[in-house]
Design an enzyme around this catalytic site. Structure first.
Site, PDB file in Angstrom:
ATOM      1  N   SER A  52       0.835  -1.213   0.000  1.00  0.00           N
ATOM      2  CA  SER A  52       0.000   0.000   0.000  1.00  0.00           C
ATOM      3  C   SER A  52       0.867   1.259   0.000  1.00  0.00           C
ATOM      4  CB  SER A  52      -0.956   0.014   1.199  1.00  0.00           C
ATOM      5  OG  SER A  52      -0.244   0.055   2.414  1.00  0.00           O
ATOM      6  N   HIS A  53       2.164   1.124   0.299  1.00  0.00           N
ATOM      7  CA  HIS A  53       3.042   2.295   0.319  1.00  0.00           C
ATOM      8  C   HIS A  53       4.339   2.071  -0.442  1.00  0.00           C
ATOM      9  CE1 HIS A  53       0.003   3.263   3.235  1.00  0.00           C
ATOM     10  NE2 HIS A  53       0.295   4.522   2.997  1.00  0.00           N
ATOM     11  N   HIS A 125       3.660  13.480   4.510  1.00  0.00           N
ATOM     12  CA  HIS A 125       4.051  12.070   4.706  1.00  0.00           C
ATOM     13  C   HIS A 125       3.087  11.220   3.893  1.00  0.00           C
ATOM     14  CE1 HIS A 125       5.440   8.417   6.597  1.00  0.00           C
ATOM     15  NE2 HIS A 125       6.279   9.096   7.374  1.00  0.00           N
ATOM     16  N   ALA A 127       3.908   7.850   3.079  1.00  0.00           N
ATOM     17  CA  ALA A 127       4.616   6.568   3.065  1.00  0.00           C
ATOM     18  C   ALA A 127       4.236   5.711   4.263  1.00  0.00           C
ATOM     19  CB  ALA A 127       6.120   6.845   3.092  1.00  0.00           C
ATOM     20  N   THR A 165      -6.138   8.742   8.710  1.00  0.00           N
ATOM     21  CA  THR A 165      -5.910   7.314   8.972  1.00  0.00           C
ATOM     22  C   THR A 165      -4.783   7.117   9.995  1.00  0.00           C
ATOM     23  OG1 THR A 165      -4.701   7.348   6.870  1.00  0.00           O
ATOM     24  CG2 THR A 165      -6.860   6.329   6.857  1.00  0.00           C
ATOM     25  N   ASP A 193      -4.987   0.700   1.053  1.00  0.00           N
ATOM     26  CA  ASP A 193      -5.536  -0.638   0.806  1.00  0.00           C
ATOM     27  C   ASP A 193      -6.954  -0.565   0.240  1.00  0.00           C
ATOM     28  OD1 ASP A 193      -3.397  -2.384   1.384  1.00  0.00           O
ATOM     29  OD2 ASP A 193      -3.687  -2.059   3.527  1.00  0.00           O
ATOM     30  N   LEU A 309       4.958 -12.545  14.657  1.00  0.00           N
ATOM     31  CA  LEU A 309       5.081 -11.231  15.308  1.00  0.00           C
ATOM     32  C   LEU A 309       4.856 -10.161  14.262  1.00  0.00           C
ATOM     33  CD1 LEU A 309       8.464 -11.422  17.248  1.00  0.00           C
ATOM     34  CD2 LEU A 309       6.224 -11.080  18.279  1.00  0.00           C
ATOM     35  N   PRO A 310       4.386  -8.985  14.662  1.00  0.00           N
ATOM     36  CA  PRO A 310       4.367  -7.889  13.696  1.00  0.00           C
ATOM     37  C   PRO A 310       5.785  -7.666  13.163  1.00  0.00           C
ATOM     38  CG  PRO A 310       3.810  -7.100  15.924  1.00  0.00           C
ATOM     39  CD  PRO A 310       3.907  -8.592  15.994  1.00  0.00           C
TER      40      PRO A 310
HETATM   41  P1  NDP Z   1      -1.641  -3.809   8.725  1.00  0.00           P
HETATM   42  O1  NDP Z   1      -2.985  -3.908   9.362  1.00  0.00           O
HETATM   43  O2  NDP Z   1      -1.396  -4.583   7.504  1.00  0.00           O
HETATM   44  O3  NDP Z   1      -0.507  -4.243   9.766  1.00  0.00           O
HETATM   45  C1  NDP Z   1      -0.378  -3.552  10.975  1.00  0.00           C
HETATM   46  C2  NDP Z   1       0.726  -4.180  11.794  1.00  0.00           C
HETATM   47  O4  NDP Z   1       0.288  -5.434  12.285  1.00  0.00           O
HETATM   48  C3  NDP Z   1       2.012  -4.434  11.026  1.00  0.00           C
HETATM   49  O5  NDP Z   1       3.088  -4.180  11.868  1.00  0.00           O
HETATM   50  C4  NDP Z   1       1.894  -5.911  10.651  1.00  0.00           C
HETATM   51  O6  NDP Z   1       3.154  -6.539  10.504  1.00  0.00           O
HETATM   52  C5  NDP Z   1       1.164  -6.462  11.833  1.00  0.00           C
HETATM   53  N1  NDP Z   1       0.324  -7.612  11.534  1.00  0.00           N
HETATM   54  C6  NDP Z   1      -0.587  -7.720  10.553  1.00  0.00           C
HETATM   55  N2  NDP Z   1      -1.196  -8.917  10.618  1.00  0.00           N
HETATM   56  C7  NDP Z   1      -0.642  -9.570  11.661  1.00  0.00           C
HETATM   57  C8  NDP Z   1      -0.847 -10.858  12.240  1.00  0.00           C
HETATM   58  N3  NDP Z   1      -1.757 -11.695  11.761  1.00  0.00           N
HETATM   59  N4  NDP Z   1      -0.098 -11.200  13.307  1.00  0.00           N
HETATM   60  C9  NDP Z   1       0.819 -10.338  13.813  1.00  0.00           C
HETATM   61  N5  NDP Z   1       1.059  -9.117  13.308  1.00  0.00           N
HETATM   62  C10 NDP Z   1       0.332  -8.738  12.243  1.00  0.00           C
HETATM   63  O7  NDP Z   1      -1.272  -2.273   8.477  1.00  0.00           O
HETATM   64  P2  NDP Z   1      -2.226  -1.045   8.192  1.00  0.00           P
HETATM   65  O8  NDP Z   1      -3.121  -1.448   7.084  1.00  0.00           O
HETATM   66  O9  NDP Z   1      -2.836  -0.586   9.446  1.00  0.00           O
HETATM   67  O10 NDP Z   1      -1.176   0.032   7.686  1.00  0.00           O
HETATM   68  C11 NDP Z   1      -0.487  -0.182   6.469  1.00  0.00           C
HETATM   69  C12 NDP Z   1       0.537   0.880   6.246  1.00  0.00           C
HETATM   70  O11 NDP Z   1      -0.093   2.106   5.919  1.00  0.00           O
HETATM   71  C13 NDP Z   1       1.456   1.189   7.427  1.00  0.00           C
HETATM   72  O12 NDP Z   1       2.792   1.077   6.974  1.00  0.00           O
HETATM   73  C14 NDP Z   1       1.149   2.643   7.767  1.00  0.00           C
HETATM   74  O13 NDP Z   1       2.242   3.403   8.244  1.00  0.00           O
HETATM   75  C15 NDP Z   1       0.685   3.157   6.432  1.00  0.00           C
HETATM   76  N6  NDP Z   1      -0.114   4.371   6.586  1.00  0.00           N
HETATM   77  C16 NDP Z   1       0.478   5.573   6.320  1.00  0.00           C
HETATM   78  C17 NDP Z   1      -0.228   6.743   6.506  1.00  0.00           C
HETATM   79  C18 NDP Z   1       0.416   8.066   6.298  1.00  0.00           C
HETATM   80  O14 NDP Z   1      -0.237   9.076   6.544  1.00  0.00           O
HETATM   81  N7  NDP Z   1       1.650   8.137   5.873  1.00  0.00           N
HETATM   82  C19 NDP Z   1      -1.638   6.714   6.925  1.00  0.00           C
HETATM   83  C20 NDP Z   1      -2.123   5.399   7.211  1.00  0.00           C
HETATM   84  C21 NDP Z   1      -1.395   4.260   7.023  1.00  0.00           C
HETATM   85  P3  NDP Z   1       3.739  -6.874   9.027  1.00  0.00           P
HETATM   86  O15 NDP Z   1       4.102  -5.540   8.440  1.00  0.00           O
HETATM   87  O16 NDP Z   1       4.906  -7.772   9.258  1.00  0.00           O
HETATM   88  O17 NDP Z   1       2.628  -7.536   8.271  1.00  0.00           O
HETATM   89  O1  PYC Z   2      -2.905   4.648   3.398  1.00  0.00           O
HETATM   90  O2  PYC Z   2      -4.178   5.797   4.754  1.00  0.00           O
HETATM   91  C1  PYC Z   2      -3.225   5.702   3.982  1.00  0.00           C
HETATM   92  C2  PYC Z   2      -2.396   6.903   3.730  1.00  0.00           C
HETATM   93  C3  PYC Z   2      -2.710   8.200   3.946  1.00  0.00           C
HETATM   94  C4  PYC Z   2      -1.620   8.959   3.574  1.00  0.00           C
HETATM   95  C5  PYC Z   2      -0.659   8.108   3.131  1.00  0.00           C
HETATM   96  N1  PYC Z   2      -1.148   6.855   3.263  1.00  0.00           N
END
Ligand code: NDP
Ligand code: PYC
Length: 342
Positions: A52-53, A125, A127, A165, A193, A309-310
């Site tokens: 997603s990033h 940001h 990413a 988010t 996503d 683990l995450p």
């Molecule tokens: P996920 O829900 O995919 O994952 C969240 C965390 O939980 C990760 O550390 C992941 O580890 C871990 N995880 C997921 N599934 C499991 C499992 N079954 N057991 C144990 N650990 C698990 O992430 P999000 O969808 O919430 O976020 C995705 C990305 O979007 C992030 O990198 C976030 O920073 C980015 N984002 C950026 C924003 C911005 O403004 N720049 C805004 C919102 C989101 P692993 O990575 O190893 O799967």
């Molecule tokens: O995936 O929610 C997101 C997001 C917002 C800004 C960058 N990524």
């Protein structure tokens, strides 16, 4: 799976992907420093399977740069404000170069004071957040970061979206293994996503978002076109999202997720907000070695049956990418090469 010649043709090693992305950023008006920093960040996400990033974000970076919404050549201004506090004005540029510029001072302060805060404002940001914290854990430090984004999440109990988010990322060293790192959006699903699901024509699990009338929907397009996301975990995720707004915006001097208006910049996609990092030197704490203690926690978690683990999935994917390269689909790679002028 056996690699076909077509797969091999669409596979790049990490360095080649960095060079390709760097070229795209340079061609669309960033400085060399900014191009390098963003290319490393984005290629790292792709390498780790943080799709997603990863390169999915490149068209958004490009359209944002073209729109004039962000300054791709901004030079961050760093202020050493207290023994444990650094402030950076990112100058309407990207957050990652601001962090890179302030990083040495932040680490020096964390090591001398035991804890240090970095408050970045006037920054974009776009990413994943784990690349901002994970490197501190490799240096034996504990790091926590929050960043707010753009209004698309309905606070628990409210009628309309207000929060971003708003992810939270945490990294801690451990004795025998990769650092413990988690990085999660405080929304039920990241906006990225939802875009990917819409593109693939897939439905979302229940409980992720609402349509334009505020009704629950599993249709990603209904969420993107007038609808909104929900916080994860009801009132609990909502409270964390509120905390992120306070720390990343109110405390840094950046914009809340609802405070900027990009409608006069068609093509702008990057949230213009703020970011907070807290870095702790665990060696300053009394008691046993922190990395041994975190290893013991992991051992106990595995002992009660935990398999993942995450961070495990990313590190597994990173190792695979190291051996097999980073595979992109043919259309994506062709589009990237076109954006790079190759
Ligand atoms: P996920 O829900 O995919 O994952 C969240 C965390 O939980 C990760 O550390 C992941 O580890 C871990 N995880 C997921 N599934 C499991 C499992 N079954 N057991 C144990 N650990 C698990 O992430 P999000 O969808 O919430 O976020 C995705 C990305 O979007 C992030 O990198 C976030 O920073 C980015 N984002 C950026 C924003 C911005 O403004 N720049 C805004 C919102 C989101 P692993 O990575 O190893 O799967
Ligand atoms: O995936 O929610 C997101 C997001 C917002 C800004 C960058 N990524």
């Amino acid at each position: 799976m056996t690699a076909t010649p077509e797969m091999a043709a669409n596979t790049l090693d990490f360095d080649a992907l960095v060079v390709l992305l760097e070229q795209i950023f340079l061609r669309h008006g960033t400085s060399a420093d900014v191009a390098r920093t963003l290319a490393l960040n984005c290629a790292g996400a792709e390498r780790d399977g943080a799709h997603s990033h990863g390169v999915f974000r490149i068209p958004g970076y490009v359209s944002t740069l073209k729109s004039g919404w962000v300054n791709g050549k901004a030079v961050p201004v760093i202020e050493d404000v207290a023994s444990g506090f650094v402030r950076v004005d990112a100058g309407n540029g990207f957050a990652q170069p601001a962090l890179a510029a302030a990083r040495a001072l932040l680490v020096e302060k964390a090591r001398s004071a035991g804890i240090a805060v970095l408050a970045i404002r006037n920054s974009h940001h776009f990413a994943a957040l784990w690349p901002d914290v994970e490197p501190f854990a490799y240096e034996g430090l504990v790091a926590l970061s929050v960043v707010n984004s753009m209004t698309c999440v309905v606070p628990h109990g409210a009628d309309r979206p207000l929060f971003g988010t708003n992810p939270i990322a945490f990294a801690a060293p451990r004795a025998d293994g990769e650092p413990i790192v988690f990085d999660l959006a405080t929304s039920a699903i990241a906006h990225g996503d939802v875009q990917i699901a819409a593109r693939k024509g897939e439905r979302l699990p229940a409980g992720m978002g609402v349509d334009g009338l505020g009704q629950p929907t599993q249709d990603p397009k209904a969420i993107l076109e007038g609808g909104a996301l929900l916080p994860f975990g009801g009132h609990k995720g909502s409270a964390l999202s509120m905390m992120v707004e306070l720390l990343a915006a109110a405390l840094t001097g950046g914009n809340f997720s609802f405070e900027f208006d990009w409608k006069n910049h068609p093509g702008a996609k990057t949230p213009w907000t703020g970011q907070l990092l807290i870095v702790i030197d665990p060696s300053k704490a009394a008691g046993q070695n922190f990395a041994e203690r975190s290893q013991e926690l992991v051992r106990q978690m595995h002992g009660v049956g935990l398999k993942r683990l995450p961070g495990d999935r990313r590190h597994h994917q990173r190792a695979k990418s190291g051996v097999n390269g980073i595979q992109l689909d043919a259309e994506t790679l062709a589009n990237l090469r076109e954006l790079a002028g190759m």
